[in-house]
Design a protein around this motif. Structure first.
Motif, PDB file in Angstrom:
ATOM      1  N   GLU A  87       0.851  -1.188   0.000  1.00 29.50           N
ATOM      2  CA  GLU A  87       0.000   0.000   0.000  1.00 29.50           C
ATOM      3  C   GLU A  87       0.885   1.235   0.000  1.00 29.50           C
ATOM      4  O   GLU A  87       1.153   1.830   1.033  1.00 29.50           O
ATOM      5  N   LYS A  99      -5.129  -1.651  -4.953  1.00 29.82           N
ATOM      6  CA  LYS A  99      -5.506  -3.047  -4.671  1.00 29.82           C
ATOM      7  C   LYS A  99      -6.485  -3.565  -5.711  1.00 29.82           C
ATOM      8  O   LYS A  99      -6.380  -4.714  -6.160  1.00 29.82           O
ATOM      9  N   HIS A 138       1.957  -5.409  10.520  1.00 30.76           N
ATOM     10  CA  HIS A 138       0.704  -5.327   9.787  1.00 30.76           C
ATOM     11  C   HIS A 138      -0.345  -6.306  10.318  1.00 30.76           C
ATOM     12  O   HIS A 138      -0.050  -7.482  10.518  1.00 30.76           O
TER      13      HIS A 138
END
Ligand code: Y43
Ligand code: MG
Length: 255
Positions: A87, A99, A138
């Motif tokens: 990202e 995405k 993440h």
């Protein structure tokens, strides 16, 4: 010397909707070709690797497109083996488009992506696009939420306004884009409450309610949520796209 070729190792480029039985005897795979095998009947890819989002998006699409066989027609990035997309964008919309484009290109199917997060007023909109990696790693929902609560430890209720934000992108394999937004405003709680939902749900109490998002039943959350709003706005575009080449109209309906 015999040619080394193990068909089980070969990646098979596939046409959208085609079920592939075996790999072709092509020793020089086209690096641009898709290595993704698309289940037959698949019409749409949900470009997310987040199980919580996925469940919500599937329920929303089922509600918005009652004629669609969601089980068959809607596949997700993880089950197709698509990689997580980096990202690199600096806004929700940029990341949603990244995405969705990646999934549409890799699959040859239209793709929907959601980029979302929690924006806290007193933090000037943070964690924002960094919501999923706020504590460094993440996707560690508990660590993210605990760090945020610790950071806001001294902030009283009247200054704990925050909101979820969602950018939802629909991208076709030809590159056409639709982008919609949704917001859910509320107040950050001092402690997590409830065990439904995912991510920061236990710490956001929507305005006008006296429970956290994690205490709402899924239908209620989807009706009021940032994701629900963005997907409702995207629905006419999804309907238009997925009804192309669809079987027949309802009996008695004029065409
Ligand atoms: O309804 C929600 N309820 C609670 N938390 C939420 C919600 N919606 C987004 N969030 C949080 C979760 C994650 O910390 C971040 C999304 O990050 P985001 O990059 O969009 O998703 P992700 O990396 O988990 O999955 P993916 O990029 O594969 O779709 O915001
Ligand atoms: Mg992400």
């Amino acid at each position: 010397m015999p040619e080394q070729h193990d068909p089980s190792q070969a990646a098979a480029p596939t046409a959208p909707g085609a079920a592939v039985e075996s790999a072709p005897e092509d020793p020089e795979p086209d690096p641009d070709a898709s290595a993704v095998s698309i289940p037959s009947g698949a019409r749409l890819v949900l470009a997310t690797h987040n199980a919580g989002k996925l469940a919500e998006l599937r329920a929303m699409i089922a509600a918005e497109l009652p004629g669609l066989d969601v089980e068959r027609a809607v596949v997700d990035a993880g089950s197709l083996g698509l990689p997580d997309v980096r990202e690199t964008g600096t806004t929700f919309q940029a990341n949603a488009l990244l995405k969705a484009h990646a999934a549409a290109e890799a699959s040859g199917l239209p793709a929907v992506a959601d980029d979302s997060g929690l924006a806290v007023d007193v933090l000037h909109g943070a964690p924002g696009i960094f919501s999923a990696r706020w504590a460094g790693r993440h996707g560690d929902d508990t660590a993210n939420l605990e760090l945020l609560l610790a950071q806001l430890g001294d902030i009283p209720d009247e200054h704990r306004a925050a909101g979820f934000v969602c950018a939802a992108a629909l991208v076709t394999p030809e590159g056409a884009e639709h982008l919609e937004f949704g917001h859910l405003r509320g107040t950050l709680l001092q402690e997590p409450v409830g065990d439904g939902g995912f991510g920061y749900d236990p710490v956001l109490r929507p305005d006008g309610l006296d429970v956290s998002c994690a205490q709402l039943d899924p239908e209620h959350k989807n009706r009021i949520s940032h994701r629900g709003q963005a997907m409702a706005a995207l629905a006419p575009h999804l309907v238009a796209l997925l009804s192309q080449g669809a079987p027949a109209a309802e009996p008695g309906e004029e065409r």
